[in-house]
Write a protein that holds these residues in place. Structure first.
Motif, PDB file in Angstrom:
ATOM      1  N   UNK A   1     -33.773  11.350 -37.613  1.00  0.00           N
ATOM      2  CA  UNK A   1     -33.196  10.101 -38.099  1.00  0.00           C
ATOM      3  C   UNK A   1     -31.940   9.732 -37.335  1.00  0.00           C
TER       4      UNK A   1
ATOM      5  N   UNK B   1     -32.314   7.404 -33.496  1.00  0.00           N
ATOM      6  CA  UNK B   1     -32.304   5.968 -33.275  1.00  0.00           C
ATOM      7  C   UNK B   1     -30.899   5.413 -33.393  1.00  0.00           C
ATOM      8  N   UNK B   2     -30.722   4.183 -32.946  1.00  0.00           N
ATOM      9  CA  UNK B   2     -29.428   3.558 -33.064  1.00  0.00           C
ATOM     10  C   UNK B   2     -29.394   2.834 -34.411  1.00  0.00           C
ATOM     11  N   UNK B   3     -28.403   3.146 -35.235  1.00  0.00           N
ATOM     12  CA  UNK B   3     -28.303   2.522 -36.547  1.00  0.00           C
ATOM     13  C   UNK B   3     -27.932   1.050 -36.408  1.00  0.00           C
ATOM     14  N   UNK B   4     -28.549   0.220 -37.216  1.00  0.00           N
ATOM     15  CA  UNK B   4     -28.221  -1.207 -37.197  1.00  0.00           C
ATOM     16  C   UNK B   4     -28.109  -1.696 -38.628  1.00  0.00           C
ATOM     17  N   UNK B   5     -27.036  -2.406 -38.943  1.00  0.00           N
ATOM     18  CA  UNK B   5     -26.884  -2.968 -40.282  1.00  0.00           C
ATOM     19  C   UNK B   5     -27.640  -4.291 -40.378  1.00  0.00           C
ATOM     20  N   UNK B   6     -27.554  -5.085 -39.312  1.00  0.00           N
ATOM     21  CA  UNK B   6     -28.221  -6.381 -39.283  1.00  0.00           C
ATOM     22  C   UNK B   6     -28.301  -6.818 -37.822  1.00  0.00           C
ATOM     23  N   UNK B   7     -29.394  -7.479 -37.402  1.00  0.00           N
ATOM     24  CA  UNK B   7     -29.427  -7.996 -36.028  1.00  0.00           C
ATOM     25  C   UNK B   7     -28.307  -9.006 -35.784  1.00  0.00           C
TER      26      UNK B   7
ATOM     27  N   UNK C   1     -25.203  -8.682 -36.941  1.00  0.00           N
ATOM     28  CA  UNK C   1     -23.859  -8.119 -37.068  1.00  0.00           C
ATOM     29  C   UNK C   1     -23.049  -8.471 -35.833  1.00  0.00           C
TER      30      UNK C   1
ATOM     31  N   UNK D   1     -34.216   0.150 -33.688  1.00  0.00           N
ATOM     32  CA  UNK D   1     -33.043   0.406 -34.512  1.00  0.00           C
ATOM     33  C   UNK D   1     -33.427   1.281 -35.701  1.00  0.00           C
ATOM     34  N   UNK D   2     -32.462   1.985 -36.255  1.00  0.00           N
ATOM     35  CA  UNK D   2     -32.766   3.008 -37.254  1.00  0.00           C
ATOM     36  C   UNK D   2     -32.025   2.805 -38.569  1.00  0.00           C
ATOM     37  N   UNK D   3     -32.579   3.426 -39.588  1.00  0.00           N
ATOM     38  CA  UNK D   3     -31.936   3.467 -40.897  1.00  0.00           C
ATOM     39  C   UNK D   3     -32.444   4.683 -41.653  1.00  0.00           C
ATOM     40  N   UNK D   4     -31.720   5.066 -42.705  1.00  0.00           N
ATOM     41  CA  UNK D   4     -32.173   6.181 -43.558  1.00  0.00           C
ATOM     42  C   UNK D   4     -32.075   5.731 -45.001  1.00  0.00           C
TER      43      UNK D   4
ATOM     44  N   UNK E   1     -29.471   3.009 -46.113  1.00  0.00           N
ATOM     45  CA  UNK E   1     -28.295   2.826 -45.264  1.00  0.00           C
ATOM     46  C   UNK E   1     -28.788   2.347 -43.914  1.00  0.00           C
ATOM     47  N   UNK E   2     -28.266   1.209 -43.460  1.00  0.00           N
ATOM     48  CA  UNK E   2     -28.642   0.618 -42.158  1.00  0.00           C
ATOM     49  C   UNK E   2     -30.125   0.260 -42.141  1.00  0.00           C
ATOM     50  N   UNK E   3     -30.752   0.297 -40.966  1.00  0.00           N
ATOM     51  CA  UNK E   3     -32.155  -0.095 -40.855  1.00  0.00           C
ATOM     52  C   UNK E   3     -32.340  -1.601 -40.838  1.00  0.00           C
ATOM     53  N   UNK E   4     -31.288  -2.346 -40.414  1.00  0.00           N
ATOM     54  CA  UNK E   4     -31.349  -3.786 -40.164  1.00  0.00           C
ATOM     55  C   UNK E   4     -31.460  -4.659 -41.399  1.00  0.00           C
TER      56      UNK E   4
ATOM     57  N   UNK F   1     -36.093  16.555 -39.836  1.00  0.00           N
ATOM     58  CA  UNK F   1     -36.095  15.209 -40.391  1.00  0.00           C
ATOM     59  C   UNK F   1     -34.776  14.484 -40.134  1.00  0.00           C
TER      60      UNK F   1
ATOM     61  N   UNK G   1     -36.099   9.281 -46.446  1.00  0.00           N
ATOM     62  CA  UNK G   1     -36.858   8.758 -45.314  1.00  0.00           C
ATOM     63  C   UNK G   1     -35.944   8.264 -44.207  1.00  0.00           C
ATOM     64  N   UNK G   2     -36.485   8.297 -43.020  1.00  0.00           N
ATOM     65  CA  UNK G   2     -35.827   7.636 -41.891  1.00  0.00           C
ATOM     66  C   UNK G   2     -36.814   6.595 -41.383  1.00  0.00           C
TER      67      UNK G   2
ATOM     68  N   UNK H   1     -29.069  -4.405 -43.990  1.00  0.00           N
ATOM     69  CA  UNK H   1     -27.774  -4.349 -44.650  1.00  0.00           C
ATOM     70  C   UNK H   1     -27.078  -3.059 -44.266  1.00  0.00           C
ATOM     71  N   UNK H   2     -25.750  -3.015 -44.451  1.00  0.00           N
ATOM     72  CA  UNK H   2     -25.086  -1.721 -44.240  1.00  0.00           C
ATOM     73  C   UNK H   2     -25.553  -0.801 -45.369  1.00  0.00           C
TER      74      UNK H   2
ATOM     75  N   UNK I   1     -37.585   3.513 -38.291  1.00  0.00           N
ATOM     76  CA  UNK I   1     -37.268   2.812 -37.048  1.00  0.00           C
ATOM     77  C   UNK I   1     -37.890   1.430 -37.099  1.00  0.00           C
ATOM     78  N   UNK I   2     -37.168   0.426 -36.572  1.00  0.00           N
ATOM     79  CA  UNK I   2     -37.742  -0.916 -36.596  1.00  0.00           C
ATOM     80  C   UNK I   2     -37.311  -1.717 -35.382  1.00  0.00           C
TER      81      UNK I   2
END
Lengths: 196, 263
Positions: B15, B18-24, B26, A187-190, A37-40, B11, A160-161, A42-43, A163-164
């Motif tokens: 998580x 950070x700031x969640x991002x779907x796509x740079x 978006x 930016x983050x995702x899990x 979910x997220x992490x740049x 954990x 996992x989480x 895709x949603x 960051x990127x």
């Protein structure tokens, strides 16, 4: 709608040939199913994970999607690699891999994206970056739970989480360190990995 | 088991940091502002002000966040300013993060600011980001009896399709009986402007009898462009906030004057 230019077709074919097609091609069979979910990337995203570097690393091939309602439409193909240098055993079946650095590349599909800006439309080096291809630096933390007590079994489930940041964000930060902190571009995702 | 639960908790807290991002690419996130130009124009129209119109023309904040913060500090010290115009290239790569970072800084201006679309803002999903965050690409507002015509002149981004700048829209916008100021990002002298539309465009705008000023950015040079015919109203480009430049424009009794600032 989809815009099928040459680069898009090439990227899709490449992704298609790398995914496991037949049981005979054993080495193509993935070691894990990955969903994030997220992490740049895709949603929501889903893909195949391969264990590399003597089980200390992974190579994932992932497809992600951002619907219009979430700020898309974006179709993204990602190749991810990471290493897991440290393992903290918590119990016989639970381990934490706290800091897993990695790199990944994303390809964004669509009419607005290509490897380079159209030479016919723009004079040479008008815009220097690639609109479709992004390079990312990442670090993840993973909590892995073995599903089978046997030492020889790899079956596990992991949370996992991650960051990127990406090349364009990094360039933006580097030139503005007075008012932009490095965390502003992270930016983050899990996600979830199911090891077979 | 308790240790596992504790680790799981840590954990998941981590998580969320950070700031969640779907796509740079978006076009918005949960916290993205919307319709900023409309909000800021409404705010401007509610301030009483005096007989003089004074505004700051700045452009090209692209990838210049430190300089944008310095610009805000400098602009806030200029006396008698009614509003600020950011004349295009708010972003460098057409990305949401960029427009949000620039807005965060510009929101600290003590007066309203209005954004005009630039060529860099149109790449990738930038047009969608801009339209949602700021508003239409061609728009106008009337302040103290002067109509400001803010429009899209980024012809190359549309492959010179003959529709940018939108001459029909401009023709309609000029039906008012009062005075005008024209604002776009790419000036008509630039190769990035559709030269096939230039003669008609010039006749409509620069040669309009009640046009007070024609304002642009894009060229990285602060320059007053010489008149090409005797009916030409003043035309200038501002050098760019990324180059630490802006211009202070004053309109008094339909007279245009400008002071250029290096900060």
């Amino acid at each position: 709608m989809w815009h099928f230019n040459r680069s898009t077709i090439a990227a899709v074919l490449l992704l298609g040939t790398l995914l496991p097609a037949r049981a005979q091609l054993g080495f193509l069979k993935p070691d894990a199913l990955v969903s994030q979910y997220a992490g740049s990337i895709g949603q929501g995203s889903i893909g195949a994970g391969y264990t590399i570097f003597n089980k200390k690393g992974n190579l994932d091939l992932v497809y992600g999607y951002v619907p219009k309602a979430a700020g898309g439409v974006d179709h993204i193909a990602t190749i991810k690699t990471a290493v897991r240098p440290w393992k903290i055993p918590v119990s016989p079946q639970v381990a934490v891999y706290p800091v897993n650095p990695g790199l990944f590349a994303t390809w964004h599909f669509g009419a607005d994206y290509d490897l380079r800006f159209d030479e016919a439309q723009y004079p040479n080096n008008y815009y220097w970056w690639s609109p479709a291809l992004r390079l990312h630096l990442a670090v993840s933390s993973e909590l892995r739970i073995k599903l089978n007590k046997r030492e020889s079994s790899d079956r596990a489930i992991a949370l996992y989480s991650e960051f990127n940041t990406n090349d364009l964000y990094a360039v933006s930060w580097w030139q503005n360190r007075e008012t932009v902190s490095f965390f502003d571009i992270v930016r983050a995702g899990v996600g979830l990995r199911i090891y077979f | 088991m308790t240790r596992t639960s504790l680790l799981l908790l840590v954990f998941f807290i981590l998580s969320g940091c950070g700031k969640l991002e779907y796509s740079p690419n978006q076009s918005f996130d949960r916290n993205s502002p919307v319709a900023l130009n409309k909000t800021n124009i409404n705010r401007l129209l509610q301030t009483p002000g005096d007989d003089t119109i004074r505004f700051i023309l700045g452009g090209d904040t692209q990838r210049a966040y430190d300089n944008t913060s310095a610009f805000v500090a400098s602009a806030n010290r200029v006396p008698g300013v009614d509003f600020v115009v950011i004349d295009g290239d708010i972003s460098d790569f057409g990305l949401l993060l960029e427009m949000e970072e620039v807005h965060e800084r510009l929101s600290k201006l003590s007066v309203p600011y209005i954004a005009v679309i630039g060529n860099h803002d149109l790449v990738s999903h930038g047009e969608t980001v801009f339209k949602r965050m700021y508003g239409d690409l061609d728009f106008s507002f009337t302040y103290k009896q002067v109509k400001f015509i803010c429009h899209n002149t980024n012809s190359r981004e549309y492959k010179f399709n003959g529709r940018v700048p939108d001459l029909d829209w401009l023709g309609n916008a000029l039906h008012d009986p009062g005075y005008f100021v024209s604002i776009g990002h790419v000036p008509p002298v630039s190769g990035d402007f559709d030269q096939a539309l230039r003669p008609h465009y010039t006749k409509l705008l620069r040669q309009h009898p009640r046009m007070l000023a024609n304002l642009y950015a894009h060229t990285t040079k602060t320059e007053v462009l010489p008149a090409e015919s005797e009916n030409d109203s003043p035309m200038m480009t501002t050098g760019g906030i990324n180059m630490r430049m802006y211009s202070v424009i004053t309109l008094v009794n339909t007279q245009f004057s400008v002071k250029h600032v290096a900060f």
